[in-house]
Scaffold this motif. Structure first.
Motif, mmCIF file in Angstrom:
data_model
loop_
_atom_site.group_PDB
_atom_site.id
_atom_site.type_symbol
_atom_site.label_atom_id
_atom_site.label_comp_id
_atom_site.label_asym_id
_atom_site.label_seq_id
_atom_site.Cartn_x
_atom_site.Cartn_y
_atom_site.Cartn_z
ATOM 1 N N ASN A 170 0.652 -1.044 0.013
ATOM 2 C CA ASN A 170 -0.110 -0.046 -0.095
ATOM 3 C C ASN A 170 0.852 1.515 -0.107
ATOM 4 N N GLN A 171 2.165 1.122 -0.432
ATOM 5 C CA GLN A 171 2.876 2.369 -0.833
ATOM 6 C C GLN A 171 3.562 2.803 0.588
ATOM 7 N N GLY A 172 3.265 2.115 1.683
ATOM 8 C CA GLY A 172 3.803 2.600 2.956
ATOM 9 C C GLY A 172 5.056 1.960 3.522
ATOM 10 N N THR A 173 5.594 2.320 4.492
ATOM 11 C CA THR A 173 6.907 2.267 5.284
ATOM 12 C C THR A 173 6.366 1.796 6.843
ATOM 13 N N ILE A 174 7.377 0.932 7.355
ATOM 14 C CA ILE A 174 7.193 0.795 8.725
ATOM 15 C C ILE A 174 8.765 0.471 9.427
ATOM 16 N N SER A 175 8.905 0.982 10.363
ATOM 17 C CA SER A 175 10.134 0.763 11.312
ATOM 18 C C SER A 175 9.797 0.464 12.697
ATOM 19 N N VAL A 176 10.986 0.225 13.411
ATOM 20 C CA VAL A 176 10.694 -0.334 14.790
ATOM 21 C C VAL A 176 11.947 0.260 15.515
ATOM 22 N N GLN A 177 11.812 0.419 16.680
ATOM 23 C CA GLN A 177 12.865 0.898 17.616
ATOM 24 C C GLN A 177 12.812 0.726 19.142
ATOM 25 N N ASN A 178 13.573 0.441 19.887
ATOM 26 C CA ASN A 178 13.265 0.339 21.432
ATOM 27 C C ASN A 178 13.279 1.712 22.074
ATOM 28 N N MET A 179 12.405 1.806 22.901
ATOM 29 C CA MET A 179 12.374 3.255 23.760
ATOM 30 C C MET A 179 13.431 2.928 24.727
ATOM 31 N N GLU A 180 13.714 4.463 25.164
ATOM 32 C CA GLU A 180 14.834 4.535 26.196
ATOM 33 C C GLU A 180 14.532 4.040 27.480
ATOM 34 N N THR A 181 13.530 3.763 27.924
ATOM 35 C CA THR A 181 13.150 3.365 29.176
ATOM 36 C C THR A 181 12.723 1.873 29.045
ATOM 37 N N VAL A 182 11.382 1.580 28.670
ATOM 38 C CA VAL A 182 10.805 0.149 28.315
ATOM 39 C C VAL A 182 9.915 0.349 27.248
ATOM 40 N N GLY A 183 9.932 -0.973 26.579
ATOM 41 C CA GLY A 183 9.014 -0.824 25.438
ATOM 42 C C GLY A 183 9.549 -0.822 24.058
ATOM 43 N N CYS A 184 8.928 -0.747 23.135
ATOM 44 C CA CYS A 184 9.263 -0.210 21.729
ATOM 45 C C CYS A 184 8.204 0.502 20.975
ATOM 46 N N GLN A 185 8.881 1.231 19.902
ATOM 47 C CA GLN A 185 7.851 1.957 19.285
ATOM 48 C C GLN A 185 7.938 1.527 17.654
ATOM 49 N N PHE A 186 6.838 1.399 16.983
ATOM 50 C CA PHE A 186 6.486 1.079 15.528
ATOM 51 C C PHE A 186 6.297 2.331 14.900
ATOM 52 N N GLU A 187 6.651 2.911 13.822
ATOM 53 C CA GLU A 187 6.242 3.737 13.071
ATOM 54 C C GLU A 187 5.732 3.628 11.800
ATOM 55 N N ILE A 188 4.860 3.664 11.293
ATOM 56 C CA ILE A 188 4.245 3.649 9.825
ATOM 57 C C ILE A 188 3.862 4.788 9.147
ATOM 58 N N SER A 189 4.336 5.024 7.873
ATOM 59 C CA SER A 189 4.089 6.011 7.180
ATOM 60 C C SER A 189 3.228 5.829 5.619
ATOM 61 N N PHE A 190 2.384 6.605 5.424
ATOM 62 C CA PHE A 190 1.641 6.137 4.276
ATOM 63 C C PHE A 190 1.571 7.781 3.515
ATOM 64 N N PRO A 191 1.592 7.897 2.019
ATOM 65 C CA PRO A 191 1.352 9.164 1.615
ATOM 66 C C PRO A 191 -0.078 9.646 1.902
ATOM 67 N N GLN A 192 -0.236 10.903 2.159
ATOM 68 C CA GLN A 192 -1.256 11.258 2.156
ATOM 69 C C GLN A 192 -2.133 11.627 0.920
ATOM 70 N N SER A 193 -3.593 11.133 0.938
ATOM 71 C CA SER A 193 -4.267 11.025 -0.185
ATOM 72 C C SER A 193 -4.661 12.428 -0.584
ATOM 73 N N ASN A 194 -4.626 12.682 -1.896
ATOM 74 C CA ASN A 194 -5.163 13.695 -2.716
ATOM 75 C C ASN A 194 -6.479 14.365 -2.305
ATOM 76 N N LEU A 195 -7.211 13.076 -1.845
ATOM 77 C CA LEU A 195 -8.488 13.511 -1.634
ATOM 78 C C LEU A 195 -8.824 14.588 -0.505
ATOM 79 N N TRP A 196 -7.585 14.402 0.298
ATOM 80 C CA TRP A 196 -7.518 15.264 1.643
ATOM 81 C C TRP A 196 -7.726 16.614 1.099
ATOM 82 N N TYR A 197 -7.053 17.174 0.231
ATOM 83 C CA TYR A 197 -6.680 18.446 -0.107
ATOM 84 C C TYR A 197 -8.198 18.816 -0.798
#
Length: 203
Positions: A170-197
């Motif tokens: 779906n033309q997106g990306t996903i990455s993961v990293q550990n948090m400084e204290t506990v747990g982890c973080q996933f970040e997902i990115s998708f291009p914004q739809s032109n419909l929004w504009y």
């Protein structure tokens, strides 16, 4: 004696529920990939979809004494995706967090909008207070059949791999990293739809 058996009965019921859910998710995964050509992409308000899914799992979270904190971007975020598949991604990430968190833990989901390479992208952040991921495993967790949950024989390590495939398709990306204290973080990115504009200009 009867009272002493109640916790065992409850554990058995919970285990059966987990097994049924696990089988249902495998079937859902197979259906998603066999039917993906039959379902076209559509303009999807990711803020609303996440809210709907949280409403579905909130009772399970309450049962496990887990807090879900949702911080949506203040305006609608529209992306062109296969809506059913993106729902599956969100559920997979929530499932991972539920498995990694002890009672009293917290899951934080946030959405945002930021420019990437000159284009606006919708960002989805998943954070939890779980055990995190061993650093040497960070580059492997999206591989098929790779799992850090070695003590769980029912975990085939498919969830994150399938999520990665869906996001990429779906033309997106996903990455993961550990948090400084506990747990982890996933970040997902998708291009914004032109419909929004178009919706913004129409208003």
């Amino acid at each position: 004696k009867y009272k002493s058996k109640v916790p065992e009965v409850e554990k058995t019921v919970v285990k059966l529920h987990e097994e049924v859910s696990y089988i249902a998710k495998i079937i859902s995964n197979l259906q998603s990939f066999s039917d993906h050509d039959m379902i076209s992409d559509e303009a999807t308000n990711i803020n609303q979809e996440i809210k709907n899914i949280i409403n579905l799992v909130k009772y399970n979270a309450k049962y496990q004494h887990i807090t879900i904190d949702y911080i949506p971007y203040p305006r609608d975020l529209i992306i062109n995706v296969n809506r059913h598949e993106i729902k599956q991604v969100i559920l997979n990430l929530l499932k991972n967090s539920f498995e990694a968190i002890e009672p009293g833990g917290k899951i934080t989901i946030a959405t945002d909008l930021k420019p990437i390479n000159g284009e606006q992208h919708v960002i989805i952040i998943f954070e939890d207070t779980g055990t995190g991921i061993v650093n040497e495993n960070l580059n492997n967790i999206f591989l098929p059949f790779y799992s850090t949950k070695k003590d769980n024989v029912n975990n085939l390590g498919l969830g994150l791999s399938i999520s990665h495939s869906i996001i990429t398709k779906n033309q997106g990306t996903i990455s993961v990293q550990n948090m400084e204290t506990v747990g982890c973080q996933f970040e997902i990115s998708f291009p914004q739809s032109n419909l929004w504009y178009r919706l913004t200009n129409y208003k």
